[in-house]
Write a protein that holds these residues in place. Structure first.
Motif: not given
Lengths: 428, 428, 428, 428
Positions: C398, C400-403, C422
């Motif tokens: 993802e 934006w969260s870089k997860k 997302a």
């Protein structure tokens, strides 16, 4: 209150009659031509009711020379942004005298004088930021840069809502000037079909006319004015156009029957739906001195019959001094012209693909007028039933031929030329 | 030829007057109720011109019991797909006698008899593939499966174009039956506003009426019929609705002024724009025996005044035997009712947010009628200018109060109740 | 020939990115403010692709002080009717140097320079009848007095049909001047939604750009440009607005999804549907120095996600030196910005009342991007089916969260904030 | 939740392919013809993905003999108002066995079986007041007498709002019957373009399909379905028509490009915009045994190329046993048919007056397909820029000619016949 629709009920009690320069001279008319027409009308037509001599569009434009408008041309105006006649075209206006001398001359003939204006103020008045007379506003504040006329480039409309007082000041300033000049009739253009955009502007102009100190017939142009705003028009103007420009083509004349049918119940003292100028005699003289109306004689009689039955104003459009015998007779048939004055409550009786019938009762109950129109392309016999029109009387006179017509039980039968008309007057 | 619009010019020379069962009994009316109304009208109203007794919709449906329609209900018809009165509701029709006995009774009272029909043929006639009388076509061939009425489920329209002769055969078969029964008036429904879809069907019905061998007034419903087809309507029908169903609500009455304004010039012998039934007295009896018109007395006088000025047919909608004194007087004001017969060329004079004025000249020139309507919600003084109406006479009688009214130079001034009307008769 | 849509295919191969003065300074922007933004962008944002520094409307108007336009104001122009920067606002232009010094400064930072113009010529150029440079025509001959902009009073449109050569001469004269100044980007206003009226004017401007001797990105405004003229726009411009002005309101952002859905298939090298400036950070500084975007952080991420997925140009609208940490991070998320460059054929996958999903495949086949938008007013779990998107890969990041996100057989499940987004990148 | 659009996601994961009886036999198709086509397809086409054998309209009408509908014909139905195949046309249905035997035969060939129905119930079921199976409602209560199809006379629509449960009961009763018969595909007619009128009816039918206990592809007809209701269609149906009936005329084929352009982003697993049957080979056999498609071979390749690029369902319309060599090859070009299965996110790249280009990326990133259409009336060279399509690969195969094509820096150049197509597959 139903009593008074307009403050000024002295004018236009019957449909205005007169002459206008547009059909014969376009934007190029000059003082000599106006005087020639006034002279002719005073001598030959005044006694039949013709009285208003109206100078149409762009009298302030020194270079106007046809029916076309030149964009961004320089216009003649005073320091308050009020347009003035171009002295090269109207010499008597020299020295800022405006139309006062010409109006005086027209009055001296026992006639009345009118002019045409566009709604709004000259674009150059705004760009040059002139002062408005007797106002705290300037032209820049009052002109609306988004309100233009799509067919004439001279003016900006006014901010009638967002700067109402400024708009009132400007219109008051010009109508006071016109009153000083002795103007009796003003045709305001680019406004009659512009509902709802120009509704407020119409009211402000109406108020300026009422306040100017002189009886001025207010005529709105061009059409088609919207039928559903008939009551607003009746309240604010003396006449308004029910079509776009009318010219000497049968299709346009035929089309007028439909418009007349819809508008006829709105004719009355002080307020007249206007079927536009009569393109008769010598027309378009700015292009060709030999040009004359393309209507047949029958079509011209049809036009006069319909205009009179529906009680439209009658404004001749030709160069009157060039009238031939037929044209002069057409415009001076007293019995036909009388219909405008003695009848009321006219309306179409019915219509088929070939024929149209109109009825107009006399106000005093003494007569009923029936107009029969042959809208087909061939001469034909028209038979008319008295029962249909609920007419008691039996005998009639046909007013163009001045012949008596006898009704049988089946009604009245008449030969009518293609595109022609018969007008029957049944007397009690 | 302008002479004859309809083959049969003996009927409807003035606007038809009568009674109709819809407003008081809906689809549920029965023979007893019809006879009671006929008896009452013969005794109390006939002398004022009321004459047609009309049985409205679904007399062929045994189970109809309200203003609603039951889908796919069984209907009474003969073997040719011609609807017959349901004997449980119209006992005199027992034994396939149709409406002959009831018509005979109505005629015995000096009145005339009318019925309502839907355009087309019963759906079941098509599905069961019945024969059409005196025709080589069957119901299946003539019915149009795509032509239905969106508010009533009983019928299919006919293939008036793709099987014109079959459609003519069917309409001839039913109008011959109605002529045999002694029917004087037929209201054809689901047709007047269905232009252009039903144009041809209207012509075929007109021809069937003309050919049936009996004078039958042809009434088309529901409205609004399209104004632009006025000439087609005038040629093919005696009356046609200018609105959807009219009921006892001020908004609907107020709205009628606009419609009347547009249609008034189309009223004349044999052809009458129809403002619909008069919802007066006892209404909606199928739902509630105590229900009466919700119009105020002033509103009812406004309605009668407008209907008479515009020369609409007058068809009372209430259960007449339950009329109170006001209602009977309302319907029997001779001077008001006379307007329908003695005037012509009526039209609206003008309208403000508060007031409306109409004018109607007498055909014989002896009088002019002016109706003044107060459309505001408060009693107010209305002042009327004789100049505006171009009236020469000075004195008038107000026809509801029967009081004399004197005009001054400023005109006539009158107090008029909220939603009320005054009708002035100026005699020469 | 399908090969080349535009003569100049070197520019706008990916969606242009930059800054524009309108959202923060309206018509009042000055040289100092432009330089401050250019400095900031060179230092903090250039490496992420932001490059065009664009001066928006009325740089020629000495008195402009807000987002409003003063009618009939005096403007700065040369003797050929070509507008010049007002030296009181842009001091480096003193001595008729135009924007040359400012452009030079911007170029010295490694950035590109752009300006805004209105279509047409200054009204005063026509009224004062200036000459057009290198042309036989005068301003009066070329200006169209009927072609005005309804929201800005400065200009007349040109007679692109009736005096085409004159119109070409004028546009050539200004674009040559802009090329001399070193302009890299021109936003032409009052034109993109004015089909069919301005179709020819767009073509003439396109030709003037092509002929001016410098690579200039041509941007058309305001929207909505008509979808059905997409091919004309693709052929004649590098970007064009798909909405009217976009501001920091959720309703406008939500509405952009529909427009993006319709326009997405028209994005490609050299031609980019434009969703308008990004109203982020410090806005409307001409009114209030403390004013900042009213979008929530989630809404701003939604905006950036949608603009990148649909490959809209990215033009920041805030006063960049006032960026807070969030705003700068928003504008410099490399993985999100990459979507503009590495994907193609993006489109909406589907939409419910709560959620919207978009897909964008990578051009090199190495990845698929899925954006999931929560358009409801509550945080919610969104589950996304890989089958629906026909995605083979299973794991995603993802952006934006870089997860990392793991897909099960049922797909991917994520919590997404109200109005938030997302963006999943699935790698092969 | 975005995850599942339809309960049943096992079906129509790629666009359905098959055969339909309408184009070759109209309403007159019989069992023998269906079996012949099934046999042929099993033998020659099954391996390429063709599987659904669909019997089109009026299989319940014993007398149907052409493409026309006979009004008020008797139809075969059971006592619950459920239509049954006419045994004279479908002998295996004798003894109320319905389509079970025929479906069984089709299944035995490894194919699937489908039927066409009109929305609603037979008119005669309502007029005869049949009971609805497993329901407390009768046909009269559920049928809507105002809801008819304007081009077919057999049915009444249902009262989906005012008697929703009854409508659900009827639709459940027929889909359960179809499930018992072994039906795999139902084309519901008179519904796809009838928004908003039939929106609820579509949902009820979707629910009935979901609840019937068998995987049935739901196809809605006729078009054009409204683009703005795409999400409703995707949620409730597997395919829906985007045009009115498509036939073998170039104008209709050319017109499909616009529709395809608008609908392409809505194609995906389980939901397919449908460009209608392929009128290829022997058509209109009910009128003339010698009639064959009027499309040229190039037009047929254009059609197949466009249908595959946009991923429309493919339903052959000709009498398959009469296929010539070209037709069979056209329908069995494996590489072209693969496009339907391996690509996604296809869209039009651009369009000029002469040419149209489409792009479709492979889902696995291994290839990009470009279709080039020559819509002019002359053979011409089409040059295509790889930059425009953002394609990295250089070499391609043209899938109709199976020839290699080499790209230069300028792109790819190809001769394409008038109305013809080339389809390039670029592999990485």
């Amino acid at each position: 209150m139903i009593l008074t629709q307009k403050e000024n009920t002295m004018i236009a009690q019957t449909p205005p009659m007169g002459w206008n320069s547009w059909d014969c001279f376009g934007a190029a008319v000059n003082e000599k031509q106006v005087r020639e027409n006034a002279d002719y009308i005073a001598k030959h037509m005044k006694e039949y009711g013709w009285e208003y001599i109206v100078v149409d569009i762009q009298w302030y434009q020194p270079k106007a020379d046809s029916h076309e408008y030149e964009p961004f041309s320089d216009v003649v105006m005073d320091k308050y942004g009020r347009l003035l006649p171009a002295p090269n075209r109207f010499p008597s206006s020299e020295g800022n005298k405006g139309f006062k001398p010409l109006a005086k001359y027209v009055h001296s003939l026992g006639l009345k004088f009118g002019i045409h204006i566009m709604r709004g103020m000259p674009r150059m008045a705004a760009h040059n930021n002139l002062k408005i007379k007797d106002s705290k506003f300037t032209a820049r504040q009052v002109a609306d840069p988004n309100s233009i006329c799509f067919w004439n480039p001279d003016m900006y409309g006014l901010k009638c809502t967002s700067c109402e007082q400024g708009a009132r000041d400007y219109y008051n300033s010009i109508f006071k000037l016109y009153a000083e000049w002795g103007v009796d009739f003003v045709k305001v253009d680019d406004i009659a079909r512009e509902y709802p955009r120009c509704e407020k502007e119409i009211e402000i102009i109406h108020d300026a006319v009422s306040a100017c100190g002189r009886d001025i017939v207010l005529s709105l142009s061009p059409g088609p004015a919207p039928l559903e705003r008939a009551e607003h028009l009746k309240k604010n103007a003396n006449m308004w156009r029910i079509t776009d420009d009318f010219w000497d083509k049968w299709e346009l004349l035929l089309n007028m029957f439909e418009r007349a049918e819809k508008w006829c119940t709105h004719s009355g003292p002080g307020h007249w739906p206007d079927a536009d100028m009569l393109p008769v005699g010598a027309l378009r003289q700015d292009y060709n001195k030999d040009d004359r109306t393309r209507f047949t004689e029958d079509e011209q009689m049809t036009m006069m019959s319909l205009w009179c039955m529906m009680r439209s104003p009658l404004i001749a459009g030709g160069h009157m001094p060039k009238n031939d015998e037929f044209t002069l007779k057409l415009l001076t048939n007293k019995e036909i012209l009388d219909i405008e004055k003695v009848t009321y409550s006219a309306h179409q009786l019915h219509r088929t693909s070939d024929e149209i019938a109109w009825i107009a009762p006399a106000k005093d109950g003494s007569a009923v007028y029936i107009a029969l129109f042959n809208i087909s392309d061939k001469k034909k016999k028209i038979t008319f039933s008295l029962d249909e029109a609920e007419i008691v009387a039996k005998d009639a006179v046909e007013l163009w031929s001045k012949k008596k017509v006898k009704a049988s039980d089946g009604g009245v039968s008449l030969q009518v030329n293609a595109h022609g008309a018969a007008v029957l007057k049944f007397c009690r």
